[in-house]
Design an enzyme around this catalytic site. Structure first.
Site, mmCIF file in Angstrom:
data_model
loop_
_atom_site.group_PDB
_atom_site.id
_atom_site.type_symbol
_atom_site.label_atom_id
_atom_site.label_comp_id
_atom_site.label_asym_id
_atom_site.label_seq_id
_atom_site.Cartn_x
_atom_site.Cartn_y
_atom_site.Cartn_z
ATOM 1 N N CYS A 260 0.811 -1.228 0.000
ATOM 2 C CA CYS A 260 0.000 0.000 0.000
ATOM 3 C C CYS A 260 0.841 1.275 0.000
ATOM 4 O O CYS A 260 0.678 2.130 -0.871
ATOM 5 C CB CYS A 260 -0.908 0.041 1.222
ATOM 6 N N HIS B 40 -1.564 5.737 2.496
ATOM 7 C CA HIS B 40 -1.623 4.568 3.357
ATOM 8 C C HIS B 40 -1.814 5.008 4.806
ATOM 9 O O HIS B 40 -1.064 5.815 5.320
ATOM 10 C CB HIS B 40 -0.325 3.773 3.233
#
Ligand SMILES: [Ca+2]
Ligand SMILES: [Ca+2]
Length: 482
Positions: free
Chosen positions: A89, A143
């Site tokens: 991510c 993220h």
């Protein structure tokens, strides 16, 4: 007297010409013939978390239907060979949103503080803010750690944080010893309205409906599903009771070099843990895959709500839409689970771009591209100046003409020194210790047979090696990925 044929011919010519006029005026607005901020397109930027390619959008034979992604693709261009910049991510999103690759920034892991690494780098949202856009967002764009540490307030005029995940009183998957509650799966919560993503989309629907906009809007919508825990309300699970499991070869790892095994070994607990659970509770693997499919169906439905709003408010002609996933996801293929690898299943992503007046409805581009192109593409579509620091180039030539020359492959990096190069036909992987893999997608789309050791492919290997990044910035922070 004019025949009905010539009347209808004239009508057709007039219709075509007026259609062309609309096309040219929108294309001119998109591509710089106007500098008035009010003439610039709105941008709807949708990022989906952990969405892989086992979906009908990318493969009609895939078992997970994605009718709303297909509905969006019918409006513009689908990139059939799009790849992430990194299969996790934080490094993937940081790369896409800053236009700078992991090897340039040192942001290789989920624990690397990207803002500390790039204190002055404008994100793509900041570029649009500086150009006069109103920039709003909701959900998972950057993220997020549990404390939201990697969110970037400076990138938005207004932002609605990701709604905290609610959990059932007990784990639902029956695997008390398999992973944490964040790797659980099952039917939860009861109602769509109680999900993490419904709240994100609600915010975006309000932003799209705002009648008082006097500035163009950049709206970032970050959907959290199908990221684990694989929770979706019960109706999303029902179509997948007979879902086939992905194909795999139990001996697939025998031709992997030591560099691959040592990189992937720390993540083996995902797959081994699931297989232990499967041995004790047969059907667990199938339930895991079914729940992932349910979460994809749920995410697709949330995209549908956004598209309904574009219909309702008649926004299609003035909105550039970009939809992407931060990386793919293994469901057992190659005896691997989750992401954190450099193969096709982890790196291949859906990417759709709708640019009114520029993309032909329902068009497809088969060129290999990667997410490093998002930043420069958005700048060009928003009529902003190009940013010379970007590590890649704009996709606008391909949006104009999907088979335009495009001689660079897609590049993906996972942790320092490990890279994958995906060209039209081949996947080449080089690990930090120099070990290599090579797969021929023409004959081996599942990447079963590593050809790197075969002498007859020496030229293919050297053709692909030249695309590896010359620079390798030292990693920022520690490299653990959870
Ligand atoms: Ca992700
Ligand atoms: Ca193999």
């Amino acid at each position: 007297m004019e025949s009905s044929f010539s009347r209808s011919l004239k009508a057709t010519v007039v219709l075509c010409l007026s259609g062309l006029a609309v096309w040219f005026s929108t294309a001119a607005a998109l591509l710089g013939a106007t500098t008035d901020i009010r003439d610039r397109p709105d941008i709807l930027f949708i990022v989906v978390d952990d969405l892989n390619d086992w979906i009908s959008l990318l493969d009609p034979a895939a078992p997970i239907p994605t009718p709303n992604l297909e509905r969006l693709a019918r409006r513009g261009m689908l990139f059939t060979r799009a790849y992430c910049a990194s299969p996790a991510c934080n490094p993937s999103r940081t790369a896409a949103l800053t236009g700078l690759r992991p090897a340039t920034t040192g942001v290789y892991g989920n624990a690397s503080d990207w803002r500390q690494a790039l204190p002055r780098r404008r994100t793509v949202m900041q570029q649009f803010k500086a150009a006069g856009y109103e920039v709003k967002g909701a959900g998972k764009i950057f993220h997020h750690h549990h404390n939201g540490a990697f969110h970037d307030d400076a990138s938005f005029d207004e932002f609605q944080a990701l709604r905290p995940q609610s959990y059932p009183p007990q784990k639902l998957n029956g695997g008390a010893d398999y992973g944490s509650r964040n790797t659980d799966w099952g039917k939860w919560p009861l109602r769509d309205a109680d999900t993490v993503d419904a709240s994100t989309v609600d915010y975006c629907l309000r932003a799209l409906a705002d009648p008082d906009r006097n500035r163009p809007l950049f709206l970032a919508c970050g959907l959290f599903r199908p990221h684990s825990p694989f929770f979706a309300p019960a109706p999303y699970h029902e179509p997948f009771q007979d879902l086939k499991l992905p194909d795999r070869d139990p001996d697939d790892w025998t031709d992997l070099p030591p560099g691959a095994v040592s990189l992937l070994k720390p993540k083996r607990w995902f797959w081994k843990g699931l297989m232990r659970l499967e041995a004790r509770r047969p059907g667990s693997w199938r339930a895991f895959v079914q729940a992932y499919a349910a979460c994809v169906a749920f995410a697709d439905a949330q995209v549908g709500r956004l598209l309904d709003a574009l219909d309702r408010h008649r926004l299609w002609d003035r909105t550039v839409i970009v939809l992407w996933s931060d990386h793919g996801f293994h469901l057992g293929e190659k005896n691997h689970l989750e992401k954190f690898a450099l193969w096709e299943k982890t790196t291949h992503i859906p990417l759709i771009i709708v640019a009114p007046g520029l993309t032909r409805p329902g068009s497809r581009c088969d060129r290999p591209v990667d997410l490093m192109s998002l930043y420069p593409t958005l700048l060009e579509l928003g009529n902003l100046p190009p940013d010379p620091q970007c590590d890649s180039r704009s996709l606008v030539p391909l949006l104009r003409q999907p088979d335009a020359p495009w001689n660079s492959p897609a590049l993906t990096t996972y942790l320092p020194g490990n890279h994958s190069v995906r060209s039209d036909r081949w996947r080449y992987i080089r690990y930090a210790n120099g070990d290599e893999e090579l797969y021929d997608h023409r004959s081996d789309p599942d990447e079963r047979d590593n050809l790197a050791a075969e002498r007859r492919f020496a030229d293919i290997l050297s053709d692909h090696r030249k695309w590896l990044p010359a620079e390798a910035k030292k990693p920022i922070g520690n490299l653990k990925n959870k």
